[in-house]
Enzyme design. Structure first.
Site, mmCIF file in Angstrom:
data_model
loop_
_atom_site.group_PDB
_atom_site.id
_atom_site.type_symbol
_atom_site.label_atom_id
_atom_site.label_comp_id
_atom_site.label_asym_id
_atom_site.label_seq_id
_atom_site.Cartn_x
_atom_site.Cartn_y
_atom_site.Cartn_z
ATOM 1 N N THR A 18 0.813 -1.212 0.000
ATOM 2 C CA THR A 18 0.000 0.000 0.000
ATOM 3 C C THR A 18 0.848 1.264 0.000
ATOM 4 O O THR A 18 0.632 2.180 -0.805
ATOM 5 C CB THR A 18 -0.877 0.008 1.273
ATOM 6 O OG1 THR A 18 -1.504 -1.266 1.366
ATOM 7 C CG2 THR A 18 -1.905 1.091 1.213
ATOM 8 N N VAL A 19 1.816 1.311 0.898
ATOM 9 C CA VAL A 19 2.576 2.553 1.057
ATOM 10 C C VAL A 19 3.482 2.793 -0.148
ATOM 11 O O VAL A 19 3.571 3.918 -0.668
ATOM 12 C CB VAL A 19 3.399 2.507 2.360
ATOM 13 C CG1 VAL A 19 4.149 3.813 2.548
ATOM 14 C CG2 VAL A 19 2.489 2.239 3.552
ATOM 15 N N GLU A 135 9.823 9.219 9.452
ATOM 16 C CA GLU A 135 8.543 9.847 9.819
ATOM 17 C C GLU A 135 7.381 8.871 9.684
ATOM 18 O O GLU A 135 6.456 8.866 10.512
ATOM 19 C CB GLU A 135 8.313 11.074 8.934
ATOM 20 C CG GLU A 135 7.110 11.909 9.299
ATOM 21 C CD GLU A 135 7.272 12.566 10.664
ATOM 22 O OE1 GLU A 135 6.717 11.993 11.630
ATOM 23 O OE2 GLU A 135 7.921 13.624 10.773
ATOM 24 N N VAL A 138 6.078 6.253 12.631
ATOM 25 C CA VAL A 138 5.332 6.615 13.841
ATOM 26 C C VAL A 138 4.125 7.478 13.487
ATOM 27 O O VAL A 138 4.269 8.544 12.889
ATOM 28 C CB VAL A 138 6.231 7.373 14.845
ATOM 29 C CG1 VAL A 138 5.447 7.720 16.100
ATOM 30 C CG2 VAL A 138 7.467 6.563 15.196
ATOM 31 N N ILE A 142 0.931 11.890 10.511
ATOM 32 C CA ILE A 142 1.220 12.997 11.422
ATOM 33 C C ILE A 142 2.723 13.278 11.414
ATOM 34 O O ILE A 142 3.501 12.371 11.688
ATOM 35 C CB ILE A 142 0.804 12.671 12.870
ATOM 36 C CG1 ILE A 142 -0.663 12.238 12.927
ATOM 37 C CG2 ILE A 142 1.062 13.862 13.779
ATOM 38 C CD1 ILE A 142 -1.100 11.793 14.328
ATOM 39 N N GLY A 193 -8.214 -7.094 6.833
ATOM 40 C CA GLY A 193 -6.793 -6.911 6.534
ATOM 41 C C GLY A 193 -6.130 -5.860 7.399
ATOM 42 O O GLY A 193 -5.068 -5.339 7.064
ATOM 43 N N GLU A 196 -1.621 -7.092 11.484
ATOM 44 C CA GLU A 196 -0.316 -7.552 11.026
ATOM 45 C C GLU A 196 -0.354 -9.072 10.864
ATOM 46 O O GLU A 196 -1.204 -9.745 11.447
ATOM 47 C CB GLU A 196 0.765 -7.196 12.070
ATOM 48 C CG GLU A 196 0.873 -5.725 12.388
ATOM 49 C CD GLU A 196 1.975 -5.032 11.599
ATOM 50 O OE1 GLU A 196 2.687 -5.709 10.836
ATOM 51 O OE2 GLU A 196 2.109 -3.799 11.725
ATOM 52 N N ASP A 207 3.592 -3.165 18.389
ATOM 53 C CA ASP A 207 3.790 -2.153 17.342
ATOM 54 C C ASP A 207 3.768 -0.747 17.937
ATOM 55 O O ASP A 207 4.649 0.071 17.661
ATOM 56 C CB ASP A 207 2.682 -2.315 16.291
ATOM 57 C CG ASP A 207 2.637 -1.165 15.320
ATOM 58 O OD1 ASP A 207 3.443 -1.154 14.373
ATOM 59 O OD2 ASP A 207 1.802 -0.250 15.511
ATOM 60 N N LYS A 211 6.878 2.158 18.408
ATOM 61 C CA LYS A 211 6.776 3.588 18.084
ATOM 62 C C LYS A 211 7.147 4.446 19.296
ATOM 63 O O LYS A 211 7.883 5.426 19.182
ATOM 64 C CB LYS A 211 5.359 3.909 17.594
ATOM 65 C CG LYS A 211 5.018 3.219 16.274
ATOM 66 C CD LYS A 211 3.524 3.267 15.983
ATOM 67 C CE LYS A 211 3.204 2.551 14.676
ATOM 68 N NZ LYS A 211 1.742 2.307 14.499
#
Lengths: 432, 432
Positions: A18-19, A135, A138, A142, A193, A196, A207, A211
């Site tokens: 996705t990213v 960036e 986390v 934001i 989905g 993880e 997770d 962070k």
């Protein structure tokens, strides 16, 4: 590297989930805007992923393909290695190390990797004159790493708090809104989905703990100490807890808090009760919130989407743009070798606690519980035994302020009485 | 300039009011922290203010004194000129121009100056290879300039909104909490020193409008266009409006909105009704909030103190640290000469409106008002005439969604009827 240099900044992207796809879209659709903002063209030269042929909704034409992310990281036509594969070890780590060894800058969304190997990677990067930016690792979209490292650099940071796992917040919100039990909502989240591959990373608070450990390093100039995070997941939160909290005027959130105290660095990530009408209490679904407190700025609160293609790609591109603009920064805000070893301290600031107990239904059971609390100096604010069909009496207690250590001792004493039908649920009540 | 260069960064500070004193305290008390974070010592070499002998609670020993800020800006031992005097013209402008002419970097909290002369100053800075940083000019301690310019650089910004004048928010909050009329709270705020020398800068929305115009330039790559901001102050908000809004579930906030539309750049700063339970509605006192919307990040919300010694000094020091770290950035995020002229557009997105009227107490008055609305295509959601002792009947109307132009036409028609005893108050209702 200065703004006047017109050479393109060439990205190699490893990981086209996705990213990664979101990053490709931004680089392609906003080429002019990015060049205007950074003073140089930003290009993707090569990509790598598990499957070449999968339909991702974007064309990979014009990008060199590498099967091996390490090979990608080493390519001469890659200036910045963008790691979006994830995983605390394995290929992500190998490829980042390969990139750093060649002095290439790294942009990553990989909190697990940095939580476990951040110190070593930062030292390598700084030895080689490379930067690592994260960036996207986390709080999704934001820009919290930037705010903490740069915007608030004039502050001694006193505390950082946050809701930083969208999946947990989704589960807790959905339980409340739909009145569904944990297991059912967990299964829903899985089907959607949202979880993880190892769901414990999400619901076990790991997770979010990763962070938090990264924020701690920046905030307090300490080496990343994930092992020092007191971790508690949301697996034992029942719909009953959600309802009881709501009746008391609270919502349950998986909340992270990190602060430096005289005894050491307190880092905890645990489900807490927060006032329903507070900004944290109003957070729904996958939205994240981070609260930063500094001696000069007092308190800054940042809210935004904690995950998703666009928001996470936005964070990655913020880092890429910084590199294109020539911003060179130590990974955790001070040189890695200047980071001090954190002395982990168990948090002991007093707070009221919410306790849910299941007692054997027999005379004197309640008295034993009350005695266990009293013997440990814990006074009761509210107590309620609800009507029950089951064999075990559900008891709800809200304590006055107490330290966690005293509460743990009281719970130990309760267990020893033999009247407990199940392990209690104890949740801190945060008045924020 | 790189991190490895150990030479100190030398500041000259012009203006030793609250913020200047805050900056001195940070530089002095956090010398080691700042050096660790930026890689070089940060020092103050010279200062300037109106009065040398005033007791400010900090010692000026060790700093050279200059009567004239221009002389300060020109000093050989000043690398960064920190302008904290304020004022859109006069010495602040002269001194900044003098610093830039010598290629010195400038950090300023002066929104009025930048709103009026930002384009020319940015061009000068970029010609000379200097940077102008102004985090402290907008929303106090919130690192919003950084978030918008850097963190969200991968986004096409679609809208920016915010409550950015703490004084107005203080007045509106205090009216509500204490049930006091505007004039009385205004006098209180004046006595507390919350108001600018020209109070119209605050209550007229001008100060907040200055800030909005700076955000617009960064968000949309347009030249600062303060004249294009539709401005409306809070002077006509009565305690009656506050009460009525509360009964409807809203609070009144001086809200800025800027967005690029097909018709041009819409910028408005005006008192609006926002849902009482929304994050904006919950803002109290001097707290500011800025909402940034981008195509990738969706929505990021930043909240923090909008003024005060610590928060504003924190923002100034964020900029100073960036300069010390070698970050070189165009003033408004793209080179000043690439900023395009904004075509100002009057905002016309439909919204419900709150209308408070005072009518002559005679037969047919209400019918005429209703007709004026109907004739302009505006339908009424709620309407109420309250009991009254006065000669004029107070009437409250909430419209369905309408465009401001239609509402203005309706108000014009109402005036022509001769039944209006006073000019109406018309406030947009924002569902955010």
């Amino acid at each position: 590297m200065t703004n006047s240099q017109p050479s393109p900044l060439r990205l190699g992207i490893a990981g086209l989930g996705t990213v990664g796809v979101g990053v490709i879209k931004i680089v392609r659709q906003k080429a002019n805007l990015l060049a205007a903002r950074t003073g140089r063209p930003i290009e993707i030269t090569a990509v790598s992923a598990r499957s070449k042929d999968k339909d991702r909704g974007v064309s990979l034409a014009g990008y060199a393909w590498e099967e091996d992310p390490v090979a990608l990281a080493k390519r001469d036509d890659v200036d910045v290695f963008v790691e979006l594969m994830g995983g605390e070890n394995g290929p992500a780590k190998d490829a980042i190390e390969a990139a750093l060894a060649l002095g290439k800058d790294v942009v990553t969304a990989n909190k697990a990797l940095l939580a476990h190997h951040g110190q070593a990677l930062a030292e390598t990067a700084e030895d080689k004159g490379a930067v690592i930016r994260f960036e996207a690792a986390v709080a999704g979209g934001i820009p919290v790493i930037k705010a903490l490292t740069e915007g608030l650099a004039g502050n001694e940071i006193t505390r950082v708090m946050g809701v930083m796992n969208g999946t947990c917040n989704y589960i807790l919100t959905r339980m409340q809104d739909a009145g569904l039990p944990y297991d059912e909502v967990f299964a829903e989240a899985d089907a959607l989905g949202y979880l993880e591959a190892d769901p414990n990373l999400d619901v076990g608070g790991i997770d979010a703990g990763h962070k938090l450990s990264l924020l701690s390093a920046i905030a307090f100039g300490t080496q990343v100490d994930f092992d020092g995070v007191e971790l508690e997941g949301i697996q034992r939160i029942s719909i009953e807890d959600i309802h009881q909290a709501a009746e008391l005027g609270y919502k349950i959130k998986l909340l992270g808090v990190t602060q430096m105290t005289g005894r050491g660095l307190e880092q905890r990530m645990s489900p807490c009760l927060v006032p329903a009408e507070s900004p944290l209490g109003q957070l729904t679904g996958g939205t994240n919130m981070v609260v930063i407190e500094g001696d000069a700025v007092e308190q800054v609160v940042l809210r935004g989407p904690g995950a998703g293609e666009g928001p996470t790609a936005s964070a990655v591109m913020g880092d890429v743009c910084d590199i294109a603009r020539g911003l060179r920064l130590s990974t955790f805000g001070v040189p890695a070798k200047a980071l001090v070893t954190a002395k982990a301290a168990r948090s002991n600031s007093p707070a009221p606690y919410y306790l849910r107990l299941a007692l054997q239904d027999r005379p004197g059971a309640m008295a034993k519980i009350a005695t266990a609390l009293g013997d440990n100096g814990i006074s009761i604010d509210r107590m309620r035994q609800t009507r029950h069909a089951e064999a075990h009496a559900p008891v709800l207690i809200v304590t006055h302020k107490t330290q966690r250590a005293d509460l743990d001792a009281a719970i130990e004493a309760m267990r020893a009485t033999g009247v407990m039908a199940a392990d209690p649920v104890a949740l801190r009540i945060e008045q924020i």
